[in-house]
Design a protein around this motif. Sequence first.
Motif, mmCIF file in Angstrom:
data_model
loop_
_atom_site.group_PDB
_atom_site.id
_atom_site.type_symbol
_atom_site.label_atom_id
_atom_site.label_comp_id
_atom_site.label_asym_id
_atom_site.label_seq_id
_atom_site.Cartn_x
_atom_site.Cartn_y
_atom_site.Cartn_z
ATOM 1 N N ARG A 14 0.912 -1.041 0.111
ATOM 2 C CA ARG A 14 0.075 -0.088 -0.024
ATOM 3 C C ARG A 14 1.161 1.148 -0.027
ATOM 4 N NH1 ARG A 14 -2.162 0.685 4.715
ATOM 5 N NH2 ARG A 14 -0.607 -0.705 5.821
ATOM 6 N N GLN A 15 0.334 2.426 -0.700
ATOM 7 C CA GLN A 15 1.148 3.652 -0.920
ATOM 8 C C GLN A 15 0.387 4.712 -0.236
ATOM 9 O OE1 GLN A 15 1.747 3.558 -5.014
ATOM 10 N NE2 GLN A 15 3.932 2.946 -4.834
ATOM 11 N N CYS A 16 1.237 5.638 0.292
ATOM 12 C CA CYS A 16 0.490 6.777 0.944
ATOM 13 C C CYS A 16 -0.185 7.603 -0.178
ATOM 14 C CB CYS A 16 1.674 7.721 1.628
ATOM 15 S SG CYS A 16 1.101 9.279 2.277
ATOM 16 N N GLY A 20 3.068 8.804 -1.946
ATOM 17 C CA GLY A 20 3.420 7.515 -2.678
ATOM 18 C C GLY A 20 4.373 6.693 -2.056
ATOM 19 N N GLU A 21 4.937 7.117 -0.736
ATOM 20 C CA GLU A 21 5.895 6.084 0.170
ATOM 21 C C GLU A 21 5.167 4.968 0.272
ATOM 22 O OE1 GLU A 21 9.252 6.217 0.294
ATOM 23 O OE2 GLU A 21 9.281 7.772 -1.212
ATOM 24 N N ARG A 22 5.684 3.975 0.580
ATOM 25 C CA ARG A 22 4.943 2.614 1.157
ATOM 26 C C ARG A 22 4.654 2.729 2.627
ATOM 27 N NH1 ARG A 22 7.310 -3.523 0.649
ATOM 28 N NH2 ARG A 22 5.757 -4.684 2.109
ATOM 29 N N CYS A 31 0.684 8.318 5.166
ATOM 30 C CA CYS A 31 2.090 7.856 6.251
ATOM 31 C C CYS A 31 2.018 8.933 7.193
ATOM 32 C CB CYS A 31 3.272 7.900 5.448
ATOM 33 S SG CYS A 31 3.829 9.568 4.912
ATOM 34 N N SER A 32 2.539 8.584 8.226
ATOM 35 C CA SER A 32 2.617 9.248 9.479
ATOM 36 C C SER A 32 3.293 10.895 9.198
ATOM 37 C CB SER A 32 3.360 8.618 10.713
ATOM 38 O OG SER A 32 4.657 8.258 10.293
ATOM 39 N N VAL A 33 4.306 10.723 8.354
ATOM 40 C CA VAL A 33 4.853 12.092 8.122
ATOM 41 C C VAL A 33 3.882 12.932 7.482
ATOM 42 C CG1 VAL A 33 6.750 13.122 6.783
ATOM 43 C CG2 VAL A 33 7.163 11.316 7.726
#
Length: 230
Positions: A14-16, A20-22, A31-33
């Motif tokens: 799955r990607q953000c 697009g990061e995993r 993602c948390s970032v």
Amino acid sequence: MNWWTRFLDFISPRQCVVCGERLSPTERSLCSVCVLHLPRTTYQFTPNDNPMAQLFWHLTPVERAAALLFYEPHSEMARIVYDMKYHDRPDIGEDMGRLMANEMQFARYFDGIDVLLPVPLSRKRLRQRGYNQSEQLAIGISDITNLPIATKALRRKHFVKSQTQLSRHERQENVADIFELCDDSPLKGKHVLLVDDICTTGATLIACVDALKDIEGIRLSVLTLGFTKT
């Protein structure tokens, strides 16, 4: 996350939605970032007097109003909303609803709220999309707050043209009288929280309130995922 989900995530990561990061096994949609850097409004801490609440002043009886995030075209927030609405991603709605609920709870925004009412889509739009993004947000909020969701009380009578390029006055005319009350029994004497994806001029939400405001004993508040900067 169960073993089957972990297995699927291994073979098809799955990607953000934003970068697009995993995603890690504990992350949902974003993602948390990226979650950390989303542009918060903090309107929940001044729910009676903020730029969004002021849209309703002297027009309609809304007790509190807030959005979690600022919305701007071509922004990270816009990408989230676009994928949620047009890329068959109802899961994003639920995930963002959970995020809304978790952050709004710090300000006790749900205190006294009895029921969630997602702004309905027209039947035509619902058939095209397959789901109502506002209802998906409400499902996520309910998952955290345990508040019930009323989905049969209000309906949108017809589809109107997109609000995107319209002025505030044109938006109000575009959505006038488009909502119809179907069943007021779940709403009588209740503090109802209207849930929608984006608030720009408040025209759609005001039209919802106008269809509901005469219900016996009703109180109305508003929560959206995004608020458009002007």
